[in-house]
Structures are given as C-alpha cells and as structure tokens.
Motif scaffolding. Sequence first.
Motif, PDB file in Angstrom:
ATOM      1  N   PRO A 193       0.835  -1.209   0.000  1.00  0.00           N
ATOM      2  CA  PRO A 193       0.000   0.000   0.000  1.00  0.00           C
ATOM      3  C   PRO A 193       0.866   1.255   0.000  1.00  0.00           C
ATOM      4  CG  PRO A 193       0.182  -0.846   2.226  1.00  0.00           C
ATOM      5  CD  PRO A 193       0.984  -1.771   1.359  1.00  0.00           C
ATOM      6  N   VAL A 194       0.248   2.402  -0.243  1.00  0.00           N
ATOM      7  CA  VAL A 194       0.922   3.694  -0.050  1.00  0.00           C
ATOM      8  C   VAL A 194       0.635   4.120   1.390  1.00  0.00           C
ATOM      9  CG1 VAL A 194       1.119   6.092  -0.783  1.00  0.00           C
ATOM     10  CG2 VAL A 194       0.615   4.318  -2.472  1.00  0.00           C
ATOM     11  N   HIS A 195       1.685   4.157   2.218  1.00  0.00           N
ATOM     12  CA  HIS A 195       1.489   4.539   3.617  1.00  0.00           C
ATOM     13  C   HIS A 195       1.561   6.064   3.709  1.00  0.00           C
ATOM     14  CE1 HIS A 195       2.625   3.872   8.134  1.00  0.00           C
ATOM     15  NE2 HIS A 195       1.473   4.480   7.959  1.00  0.00           N
ATOM     16  N   MET A 196       0.494   6.675   4.213  1.00  0.00           N
ATOM     17  CA  MET A 196       0.417   8.134   4.343  1.00  0.00           C
ATOM     18  C   MET A 196       0.348   8.500   5.821  1.00  0.00           C
ATOM     19  SD  MET A 196      -2.478   8.559   1.400  1.00  0.00           S
ATOM     20  CE  MET A 196      -2.440  10.322   1.321  1.00  0.00           C
ATOM     21  N   VAL A 197       1.196   9.419   6.233  1.00  0.00           N
ATOM     22  CA  VAL A 197       1.218   9.867   7.628  1.00  0.00           C
ATOM     23  C   VAL A 197       1.061  11.384   7.643  1.00  0.00           C
ATOM     24  CG1 VAL A 197       2.698  10.158   9.656  1.00  0.00           C
ATOM     25  CG2 VAL A 197       2.587   7.948   8.519  1.00  0.00           C
ATOM     26  N   LEU A 198       0.091  11.865   8.410  1.00  0.00           N
ATOM     27  CA  LEU A 198      -0.140  13.308   8.518  1.00  0.00           C
ATOM     28  C   LEU A 198       0.408  13.809   9.851  1.00  0.00           C
ATOM     29  CD1 LEU A 198      -1.449  15.791   7.150  1.00  0.00           C
ATOM     30  CD2 LEU A 198      -3.533  15.276   8.441  1.00  0.00           C
ATOM     31  N   ILE A 199       1.309  14.799   9.766  1.00  0.00           N
ATOM     32  CA  ILE A 199       1.973  15.354  10.940  1.00  0.00           C
ATOM     33  C   ILE A 199       1.547  16.805  11.109  1.00  0.00           C
ATOM     34  CG2 ILE A 199       4.223  15.922  11.982  1.00  0.00           C
ATOM     35  CD1 ILE A 199       3.847  12.954  11.737  1.00  0.00           C
ATOM     36  N   LYS A 200       1.287  17.201  12.349  1.00  0.00           N
ATOM     37  CA  LYS A 200       1.019  18.614  12.644  1.00  0.00           C
ATOM     38  C   LYS A 200       2.216  19.190  13.392  1.00  0.00           C
ATOM     39  CE  LYS A 200      -2.049  21.652  15.301  1.00  0.00           C
ATOM     40  NZ  LYS A 200      -3.215  21.718  16.213  1.00  0.00           N
TER      41      LYS A 200
END
Length: 662
Positions: A193-200
Amino acid sequence: MSLPPEKASELKQIIHQQLVKMDVHGRIREVLAETVREELAPEHQQLSTEDLIKALRQRGIIDDVMKELKFVTDVNEKERTSAPKPSTHFVAREPPVLKRTNIDPTRRYLYLQVLGGKAFLEHLQEPEPLPGQISSTFTLCLHFRNQRFRSKPVPCACEPDFHDGFLLEVHKGSLGDGSKMVDATTMLSICDPVHMVLIKTDTFGETTLVASYFLEWRSVLAAENGITNVAVELLGVGTESKVSVGVLNIRLEMYPQLNKTLSPEITNTQFALERQKTAEKERLFLVYAKQWWREYLQIRPTHNVRLVKIFAQDENGVNRPVCSYIRPLRAGRLLDTPRQAARFVSVLGYERAPVIGGGGGKQEQWCTLLAFLCRNQGDCEDHANLLCSLLLGFGLEAFVCVGTKAKGVPHTWVMTCGTDGTITFWESLTGHRYIHRPVNPDDPPLVEQPKPLYPYRTIGCIFNHQKFFGNCQPSDAVEVCVFDLHDESKWKPMSGEAIKSVCSPGTTSSVPPFPPLCASTIDAAVTSNEIELQLRILVSEHRKDLGLSTVWDDHLSYLLSPALAAYELERTTSISAGNEEFQDAVRRAVPDGHTFKGFPIHFVYRNARRAFATCLRSPFCEEIICCRGDQVRLAVRVRVFAYPESACAVWIMFACKYRSVL
C-alpha cells in the motif's frame, strides 16, 4: 537602506534581465499606443508619467512584474563559512506547475496528487493566518516500495490547501526483465500500500501525529483512462483511532497510460482473496499464541504477572504481533557503526503516548516505523524497536527486552548476544551500553557478586523479527537471569514458522513494509550559528533586566568548540579524547588572577528560547549567565550534530572569565 555601488549595479542588471525575460518593454509599448489612441485623440492633451503608470496598473502589468520578482534575504550569510554570496538577490517565483521529472518509458509510475483537504473540524474556528505570521502546519509524508516523499507544509485549517504531486515508481524491474513493461495484471499482484502519515507542527516546532493511513492504490488499474479520484477519510490515532479527523481528495493516475485496464470485478476479487488469506493467517497465529500462553502459565502460576507481550496495538489501534515491529534495517551510508546507530536513536525525541484524562495509566501505542520517523518522537518501545532493527542490520543478534525499571515501571530496551556469550544491554533512550553479568543466588554469602549498573529490574520476554522467548526462570529479576536461549527450561520459545507466517516481509500480510532512512536536511553549521546568535540576544536581554552589561569574548567562544566535539564523541563511542588540548587552550586564554567557569548542556531540539529557559533552571548555568565582577567576559558556543531523519544533538556551552577580587 543604501547599497554599495557594485551591489546597486548588480541589482540593476538582475532587474533588467528579468524585465527582458518577461518582455515588459514590448508590453509597455503596446499599452502606450493603446492609451494614446484612447485618451489623446479627442483633446490632444499632454500624456503624463502618472497616466502611463495608471494604465499599466489597470492592465495588471505592474502586478505581474512584482509577482515574478521575489526578494530573498539570507540572514545567515555573515555567519556562514562558505564562499560569500550577495546578501540580497532576486529569484524567479516558483511556478505553480510541478517540476518536470525524467520518466523512464520502460517503467510504470503512479502519479499521486493531493488536491486539498476538507472537514478538518478541529481547525474550524482557526482564523486565516496573516501574511508573515507563523502558524501551525500540516505535512503529509508518504512511503511506497522503498521511496519516501514529503509534502510542502500547509497552514492548519478546516480545508487545508494541499496541492502536491508525487511520482511513485511502481515497478523497477530486476535483472533480465529490465526492458519488459509490466501490465495491469502483474501490477495487481503488487500488494504494497501507499502509507500516508499526517503530521502537525505547532508554532514552537513540536510535532504531533494526526493520522496514519494505508492507501489501496490498485483501484486505478480498473479505472477508465487509468485515472481515478479518491476521497480518503483519515481517522485519528491512539484513543481517537475511531474518530474522523478529516478528508483528503486524492487523484491517482498511471504513467504511461495502460493499454488495457482491468474490470472492477477482477480487482475487487483480488482484494477480497488477499483479505481472506491475511485474516486466515492471523486467525491461525492467534490460535497458536493462545495455546502457547496456556502452556506458559502451566509452568508456574506466577507467570501470569510477568510482562510477556505477544501483541501490541499500533497507532491505528490495530493489534499486531510484536515481532512484526522488528526487521533488519540497513542505514546505507547514513550510519557507520552500531554505536552510532544507538546515538542516532537516542537523539530522537522521547514522549509517552498521550492519555485523555487522569489516572496515571500508560496508553499503549507502538508506532509503525514511518509514523515514528516522520514525527521524530516516540515512546520507549518505538526507540527500542528501531534500535533493534538497526543492530540486526549491522549483523548483530539483537532482541527487544520487555520488563520493568525501578518501582515496577514497564520499560523496553535492547539486548545483543555476542558469539562468546557476552550479553550487552542497550538503552535506546540514552545510547548507554551495559554488560550483563548474572548474579548466582546459590553462591555462598562470602562470594563477591557483580553489582549491576543497569536500571532494569525484571524481564518478561525477548523477541526479534524471527524469534520470541518467554522468561520461565524461577525469578524474572534481570540480575539473576541467565540468557541461555537454547535452554527451554529457562526460555520458552515460540515456533519460528508461526512467527514467519505473519511477520515475514513480502508475504500477503497486514504488516507494513519498513521505509528507508533519509539523510538529514539540516545544515549543522548554519543551525549552530542561528541558535548561538539567538542565545547571545537572550543572555544580553536577561543581563540587561538585572542591570548588568554584557561583553562577549569571541575568541573564548571559539575555544569551547573542541570540548563540545569531545562530548559528542564520548556519547557515540564511549571514548573520551582531546580534553588536554582544551584545558591548555583555556589556561592560555584566561590571564593570571582571573577565574574561568564553563557549563555544557545537551538538547535534542533546536528551540533556543526553550533551551535558554532550561539552562536558567540550573544554578551552575545561572551563576555564569548572571556573573558579576571585574572585567567579566562571557562566551557561548553551540554545536549541532546532524543525524539521519533530521534528528540532531545540540550541545551548548556557556562560559565566563572575570578578575577574582577578594
């Protein structure tokens, strides 16, 4: 602001080149002719400069010119040791279109575009950031088949303005089929899969993990023209893993275009088969793990209070076997030795998983490697898993140990087994190493026993990517443990085949592949200069509030560098070197009758104001910063040591010298 003549002529030349490039002169001539026709014909009046500028502004030509020109002022130019550059120069504004990338026509690519976000309701009330105002930002990190990408930071908002494109190579080809173009059917078998991580990132530079999502990209193989749009709902992490945090609009496109697409029935059938296969493997492993646990409890009833951890929850609340969090990880050219790897892991930030509400309970959250690396912060389990993976990559036999520290606090650390039987404990949060010499409880009282230097009290189990052992010795105290892993009366093993069925890479499983490490983007010299300059201002302001003047000694500041380099070398290699030269240089720099005081301190963040506040809490450092006396000279030196993933060790040394007056 006046410029020297050579700078002024250089500036004029750059502006002239930009105007020629935009053909501004031709456009002005057109506007002039048009204005003369429209405005001068009736009355034959004089056309002033103001009239012409007004006409140019109405047609947007002045705005176009100003948009195309962008001032870049490099504040660090004076501090930088490299070749001098002009302190002010013009650069063309970045065009809105994405940069061109060379595409190999024999390879398949997935072009993933993020076309904005919506429904990030936590930021519904946030006002629009003013120009130049620092605001919290979102950054999207991606990993796909050993490739990593990072979006440009965008201000946090209810509808964050993501507009980024990422070209992901789907198939690289191996020796022998390099010229063969893969078709849709072959790509359907690529289940990564395409692993997507959202960081603030907040205004102080602190990072928070917002969401972690595994995108199933293969739906594009059944899409008309090889293009599909997907609305991805992101869920929170940890205790909020069932709560929506927002939606990303994503467009997927295959390059080159597919000659023949698959039918949706084929792709859906493939996904269903993979899910069924994975679920069956996980069910069989769960049945085996339950049986193993029952057998373990039958050895001794007290085993039920030992910290034997077979499963752990990731950031999305998914239970995974602990062995799946480990994999041999090679750092390429980024890390040279196991001890340097331990130092790198120790400078990644430590933070316990957040808990909503009181009670003092520990929230369980073992992060996937991408989430840990992108955030640059994590719990002790994340540090131990990464260190164990790196040590395995360096060819050592490494295990993660699960147990307790003083006062029964749960903790994880790393252990390596030497070929000669030497057992070494590695503390992943500090980089310290301890040799384990077991105490023999059957020895007579007069026999001198080794005193353990490590902080660990009990150990329940150890594991890596292929093995899992439960401690079944009469006592789980670390100091009396014997690490003979081949003796099943001391360590109960799990089946290697069972672990392999759910944890080995390359198989159809729910285990995310490991991302490669990325080189640091931090310029250590520039960052050191920036922090040092900010600290000088903070010290001067602090002393001014106390009614004290501040005189800096640049030579003494420079002499502090070898000490900071020696401290970092000692942390990495456990070898102290260069102290004699430093002491000799300081003695020469401090005249007779003067006193020298120095205070070194270490941080893993680059916030100068936060570091200064911490320094003032130390009475030794405060004594130097607030020094009173005759001929007081202050010095400060900052040395930033950059590591992979833009982690850094920041060493700061404050010093002063003054005439001793009795």
